[in-house]
Design a protein around this motif. Sequence first.
Motif, PDB file in Angstrom:
ATOM      1  N   THR A   3       0.840  -1.193   0.000  1.00 54.45           N
ATOM      2  CA  THR A   3       0.000   0.000   0.000  1.00 54.45           C
ATOM      3  C   THR A   3       0.868   1.233   0.000  1.00 54.45           C
ATOM      4  O   THR A   3       1.856   1.315   0.702  1.00 54.45           O
ATOM      5  N   THR A  36     -14.628  -6.742  12.515  1.00 57.03           N
ATOM      6  CA  THR A  36     -14.749  -6.489  11.086  1.00 57.03           C
ATOM      7  C   THR A  36     -14.543  -7.786  10.322  1.00 57.03           C
ATOM      8  O   THR A  36     -14.206  -8.827  10.879  1.00 57.03           O
ATOM      9  N   ASP A  39     -11.089  -7.379   6.061  1.00 64.48           N
ATOM     10  CA  ASP A  39     -10.696  -6.747   4.808  1.00 64.48           C
ATOM     11  C   ASP A  39     -10.663  -5.229   5.011  1.00 64.48           C
ATOM     12  O   ASP A  39     -11.704  -4.596   5.174  1.00 64.48           O
ATOM     13  N   LEU A  40      -9.465  -4.650   5.003  1.00 69.35           N
ATOM     14  CA  LEU A  40      -9.301  -3.207   5.221  1.00 69.35           C
ATOM     15  C   LEU A  40      -8.888  -2.493   3.944  1.00 69.35           C
ATOM     16  O   LEU A  40      -8.435  -1.356   3.989  1.00 69.35           O
ATOM     17  N   SER A  41      -9.071  -3.135   2.804  1.00 71.30           N
ATOM     18  CA  SER A  41      -8.589  -2.567   1.546  1.00 71.30           C
ATOM     19  C   SER A  41      -9.282  -1.253   1.184  1.00 71.30           C
ATOM     20  O   SER A  41      -8.725  -0.445   0.442  1.00 71.30           O
ATOM     21  N   ASP A  42     -10.489  -1.034   1.719  1.00 65.88           N
ATOM     22  CA  ASP A  42     -11.206   0.213   1.423  1.00 65.88           C
ATOM     23  C   ASP A  42     -11.011   1.278   2.496  1.00 65.88           C
ATOM     24  O   ASP A  42     -11.599   2.357   2.414  1.00 65.88           O
ATOM     25  N   VAL A  43     -10.178   0.980   3.494  1.00 68.01           N
ATOM     26  CA  VAL A  43      -9.980   1.907   4.613  1.00 68.01           C
ATOM     27  C   VAL A  43      -8.801   2.833   4.335  1.00 68.01           C
ATOM     28  O   VAL A  43      -7.723   2.391   3.919  1.00 68.01           O
ATOM     29  N   THR A  44      -9.011   4.117   4.582  1.00 70.25           N
ATOM     30  CA  THR A  44      -7.919   5.092   4.557  1.00 70.25           C
ATOM     31  C   THR A  44      -7.781   5.672   5.954  1.00 70.25           C
ATOM     32  O   THR A  44      -8.741   6.219   6.507  1.00 70.25           O
ATOM     33  N   TYR A  69      -4.324  -1.420   4.555  1.00 71.99           N
ATOM     34  CA  TYR A  69      -5.151  -0.224   4.389  1.00 71.99           C
ATOM     35  C   TYR A  69      -4.256   0.867   3.810  1.00 71.99           C
ATOM     36  O   TYR A  69      -3.025   0.719   3.734  1.00 71.99           O
ATOM     37  N   THR A  70      -4.848   1.965   3.413  1.00 77.33           N
ATOM     38  CA  THR A  70      -4.077   3.098   2.907  1.00 77.33           C
ATOM     39  C   THR A  70      -3.770   4.047   4.052  1.00 77.33           C
ATOM     40  O   THR A  70      -4.665   4.413   4.822  1.00 77.33           O
ATOM     41  N   ASP A 247     -16.035   3.249  14.463  1.00 80.39           N
ATOM     42  CA  ASP A 247     -15.909   2.624  13.146  1.00 80.39           C
ATOM     43  C   ASP A 247     -14.996   1.404  13.290  1.00 80.39           C
ATOM     44  O   ASP A 247     -13.780   1.552  13.454  1.00 80.39           O
ATOM     45  N   LYS A 250     -11.861   1.337  11.030  1.00 74.24           N
ATOM     46  CA  LYS A 250     -10.863   2.346  11.399  1.00 74.24           C
ATOM     47  C   LYS A 250     -10.093   1.911  12.641  1.00 74.24           C
ATOM     48  O   LYS A 250      -8.868   2.042  12.715  1.00 74.24           O
TER      49      LYS A 250
END
Length: 350
Positions: A3, A36, A39-44, A69-70, A247, A250
Motif C-alpha cells: 500500500t 470487522t 478486509d481493510l482494503s477500502d480503509v484510509t 489499508y491506505t 468505526d 478504522k
Amino acid sequence: MSTLLRRATVAAATVLTGALLAACSAGLQGAAPAATSGDLSDVTLTFGFQTADYPELLKASGKFEDLPYTLETPVISGPAQQIAALNSRATDVGLVGENTAAFEADNADEDWSATEPRVYTIAGVSAPQAPNPSPSLFVRKSAGITSLAGLRGKKVAYNFGGNIYAGYVKVLADAGLTVNDIEPVQLPDNQAAAAAFVAGKVDAVVSGYAQVKQAVDAGDAVRLATNVDLGVEGGAGFITRADVLKDPAKVEAIRDFFSRFSSLYRDWYPNNEAAVTGVYQSVLKQSPELAKINFDNGAVTRFYKIGDPAFVARQQAVADAAFAAGGVKHKRDVSVVFNPIIDPQTVPAS
C-alpha cells in the motif's frame, strides 16, 4: 502489492476549525467496536504528524510496508492546528501532547463527563530517562530569573495545546502565578516560541534543549525546571474523535498502525542511529550534533498505558493546575478523555 504510504502537507490556514463533531451516545471509554471482516482494503487512515521526519522514519523502518489499508500522513505544524484538523475531519488521528484532550475538555462549553468527549487521547509516548528532557523551562540570564516566582512580570513564550502548554501552565501554578501575573507570548508552535527566545525577544520559554541549544551553549540562557520537576510526562500524545472509535474498520487499522509504531520505538529506532540521524539531517536539515541529541532522546522513548490510573491522576493534576493558573476555562473531571482501547497494541504484555 504494498500500500502506498502517501505524504501530504496540510496548511493550517485551510483547516476549518468550526466543523466540530456532533455529540454521539456515551459509553465509549475503553469499549471495543464490533469485529470487522478483516478486509481493510477500502480503509484510509489519515494520521497527522507535526514534523516531516515522522513519515520518513515510518518508511525507513520498513515496518509499514504492505499495509492492509491506505495510510496518509499529512504534516500539520503545532497542536492547535492538529486539533483543528481533527475536528474538521481532515484527519483521523493527530500527534499532540498527552494533556491536549484534557485541555479541550476543560475549555469545552459542555461537561464531557456528562455528555461525550469530542476528543480522546488513545496513546502516548514519553522518555523519562531522556538526557535532554522536554518540556523544560529556560530563562535568559539577562532577565535575572532564579526561581519560578521570578517569572512575575516577565515575557514567557509558549505554544498552545500540547505538552509545551502543559509545562507552561504547570510552571505558573507551581510558582503561585496566573497568566495575569506575566506577559504571555503565545506563538503558533514550539519552533516559533524557541526562536523568539533565542533571538532575545522574550525572557523565558517552555521548550526543549534542542530548540534553544544556541542560547544555552552561548551562556545566554539556563534551564530552570524540567518536565519531571513539573509533573508533565513529555513526549507526545495521540488524539482521535468519537466517530472514529465507533468505526470497526478504522479501529482495526489504528490497532495495526500502533502495533507497528510501538515496535518501531522499541526495536528499530534504538538500533538504527545512522538511519534515524540521517532522516533528521536530510529532512529537518539538522546539524549532526543536533540530530544526535534528538536521537538520544528518541532512543529511550516508549509508549505508556493510557489506562494506567496513576497516569490519569497526573493528567488530572496538570489540568487542575491549568485552571488554577487561569489557563483553561473550567475545572472538570478529565479522566473521560483517556481511552485505553489500544493499550494492548502500544504496550504489549511481555
